[in-house]
Scaffold this motif. Sequence first.
Motif, PDB file in Angstrom:
ATOM      1  N   GLU A 246     123.367  74.599  -3.825  1.00 44.98           N
ATOM      2  CA  GLU A 246     122.834  74.430  -5.182  1.00 44.98           C
ATOM      3  C   GLU A 246     122.558  75.799  -5.819  1.00 44.98           C
ATOM      4  O   GLU A 246     122.921  76.066  -6.971  1.00 44.98           O
ATOM      5  N   GLU A 247     121.925  76.664  -5.059  1.00 45.77           N
ATOM      6  CA  GLU A 247     121.583  77.992  -5.572  1.00 45.77           C
ATOM      7  C   GLU A 247     122.832  78.817  -5.829  1.00 45.77           C
ATOM      8  O   GLU A 247     122.937  79.524  -6.841  1.00 45.77           O
ATOM      9  N   LEU A 248     123.796  78.725  -4.931  1.00 47.97           N
ATOM     10  CA  LEU A 248     125.047  79.477  -5.086  1.00 47.97           C
ATOM     11  C   LEU A 248     125.831  79.024  -6.315  1.00 47.97           C
ATOM     12  O   LEU A 248     126.358  79.848  -7.066  1.00 47.97           O
ATOM     13  N   LYS A 249     125.906  77.722  -6.508  1.00 50.02           N
ATOM     14  CA  LYS A 249     126.646  77.204  -7.666  1.00 50.02           C
ATOM     15  C   LYS A 249     126.023  77.691  -8.968  1.00 50.02           C
ATOM     16  O   LYS A 249     126.739  78.078  -9.905  1.00 50.02           O
ATOM     17  N   ASN A 250     124.702  77.674  -9.043  1.00 50.68           N
ATOM     18  CA  ASN A 250     124.034  78.140 -10.261  1.00 50.68           C
ATOM     19  C   ASN A 250     124.301  79.619 -10.521  1.00 50.68           C
ATOM     20  O   ASN A 250     124.529  80.038 -11.657  1.00 50.68           O
ATOM     21  N   GLU A 251     124.246  80.418  -9.469  1.00 50.85           N
ATOM     22  CA  GLU A 251     124.519  81.850  -9.621  1.00 50.85           C
ATOM     23  C   GLU A 251     125.968  82.083 -10.016  1.00 50.85           C
ATOM     24  O   GLU A 251     126.280  82.941 -10.842  1.00 50.85           O
ATOM     25  N   LEU A 252     126.871  81.327  -9.411  1.00 48.15           N
ATOM     26  CA  LEU A 252     128.295  81.461  -9.715  1.00 48.15           C
ATOM     27  C   LEU A 252     128.579  81.169 -11.186  1.00 48.15           C
ATOM     28  O   LEU A 252     129.300  81.914 -11.859  1.00 48.15           O
ATOM     29  N   LEU A 253     127.977  80.095 -11.689  1.00 47.11           N
ATOM     30  CA  LEU A 253     128.287  79.647 -13.044  1.00 47.11           C
ATOM     31  C   LEU A 253     127.510  80.383 -14.126  1.00 47.11           C
ATOM     32  O   LEU A 253     128.020  80.572 -15.231  1.00 47.11           O
ATOM     33  N   PHE A 254     126.285  80.809 -13.809  1.00 43.91           N
ATOM     34  CA  PHE A 254     125.406  81.264 -14.881  1.00 43.91           C
ATOM     35  C   PHE A 254     124.869  82.675 -14.698  1.00 43.91           C
ATOM     36  O   PHE A 254     123.867  83.041 -15.309  1.00 43.91           O
ATOM     37  N   SER A 255     125.481  83.469 -13.857  1.00 45.24           N
ATOM     38  CA  SER A 255     125.056  84.864 -13.727  1.00 45.24           C
ATOM     39  C   SER A 255     126.269  85.780 -13.867  1.00 45.24           C
ATOM     40  O   SER A 255     127.407  85.322 -13.922  1.00 45.24           O
ATOM     41  N   ASN A 256     126.007  87.049 -13.896  1.00 41.36           N
ATOM     42  CA  ASN A 256     127.085  88.034 -13.998  1.00 41.36           C
ATOM     43  C   ASN A 256     127.410  88.675 -12.650  1.00 41.36           C
ATOM     44  O   ASN A 256     128.010  89.740 -12.589  1.00 41.36           O
ATOM     45  N   ARG A 257     127.012  88.048 -11.552  1.00 39.10           N
ATOM     46  CA  ARG A 257     127.166  88.639 -10.229  1.00 39.10           C
ATOM     47  C   ARG A 257     128.588  88.472  -9.705  1.00 39.10           C
ATOM     48  O   ARG A 257     129.215  87.433  -9.875  1.00 39.10           O
ATOM     49  N   THR A 258     129.099  89.498  -9.056  1.00 37.52           N
ATOM     50  CA  THR A 258     130.388  89.408  -8.384  1.00 37.52           C
ATOM     51  C   THR A 258     130.196  88.715  -7.039  1.00 37.52           C
ATOM     52  O   THR A 258     129.067  88.540  -6.566  1.00 37.52           O
ATOM     53  N   VAL A 259     131.304  88.347  -6.403  1.00 38.87           N
ATOM     54  CA  VAL A 259     131.221  87.707  -5.092  1.00 38.87           C
ATOM     55  C   VAL A 259     130.556  88.643  -4.083  1.00 38.87           C
ATOM     56  O   VAL A 259     129.729  88.220  -3.270  1.00 38.87           O
ATOM     57  N   SER A 260     130.897  89.920  -4.138  1.00 38.45           N
ATOM     58  CA  SER A 260     130.279  90.889  -3.226  1.00 38.45           C
ATOM     59  C   SER A 260     128.778  90.981  -3.462  1.00 38.45           C
ATOM     60  O   SER A 260     127.979  91.052  -2.517  1.00 38.45           O
TER      61      SER A 260
END
Length: 299
Positions: A246-260
């Motif tokens: 759940e936390e990963l999906k939110n970060e993936l969709l709604f943040s500017n963070r790269t995979v690294s």
Amino acid sequence: MKEIINPERLVSVPFSKTDCGVDFYINTATNKDIGPVLAEYKRFKTDFFSFYFFRKANGFLLLNFRKIELHDGMVLLLSPHQQQEWHVDEAALDYTFLIFREDFMRTFIADKFFVYRLLYYYQTDTPPYLYALPEELAEYIRLLGKIKQELLHPVADTYNLIVSVLYYLLLIINRAYAAAYRLPVEIAKNNYAFQYKDLLEQNIRTMQRVQEYADKLRISRITLNTSVMAQFGVSAAHLLKQRLLEELKNELLFSNRTVSQLADDFHFSDPSHLMRFFKQQTGKTFTQYLQDYRNGIYE
């Protein structure tokens, strides 16, 4: 994938005593009382619980990364800090809402894990809603009416009465929710399962092994798993993986963070380990999942 771009700003909406016209962190009213507010921001999150009791509904809600179709007779149970994006015709809606902050009840209710006993609180395996029969919906709204009367005409014991009614309302909704989704309602023999859920909320970015939580609680992994299974009907490992996802999906969709950067944020030893975990849980790569979301394919 080099970068994940957040296309639009997420607005945080705190509880406002002034806007609600009350002295407590709680309010209830109908949508006719407050006018159109759901589409005031394209995407937002709140620091309070938001319950909606729909007599008439239309459209859908994007809650974090999930699409929820809205229907008449639905009781929508939203926890704090969830991202909301409403796609509705507000003029055609007819609902009563209840909003309150968790700390509103703390003076009255000594059990600090009370909200974790509510099966709909930050639930990941079952939907954050249930359907109410007309007589059930009428009873919920009757109780909300009692709360509203106290807010409009406060006296010395108003706080205690409001919390008592709220406590009762939350528990009967919890009982209905458990029945709707066939969830366990056993009386807890200990607080381990609720403490575990509390620790997950605090440490999900840094602790991803059940044994770490068991150590923190000073119990065995077997004892922890038995307690979690009895209270929530799933294993401790399953609960952890779903909360992490759940936390990963939110970060993936709604943040500017790269995979690294996400791998560093969530304490994965290598980005490949993070990508492997995500693919195992969703059946999709990060790129596929993000592309599906942008194409209107929600989960």
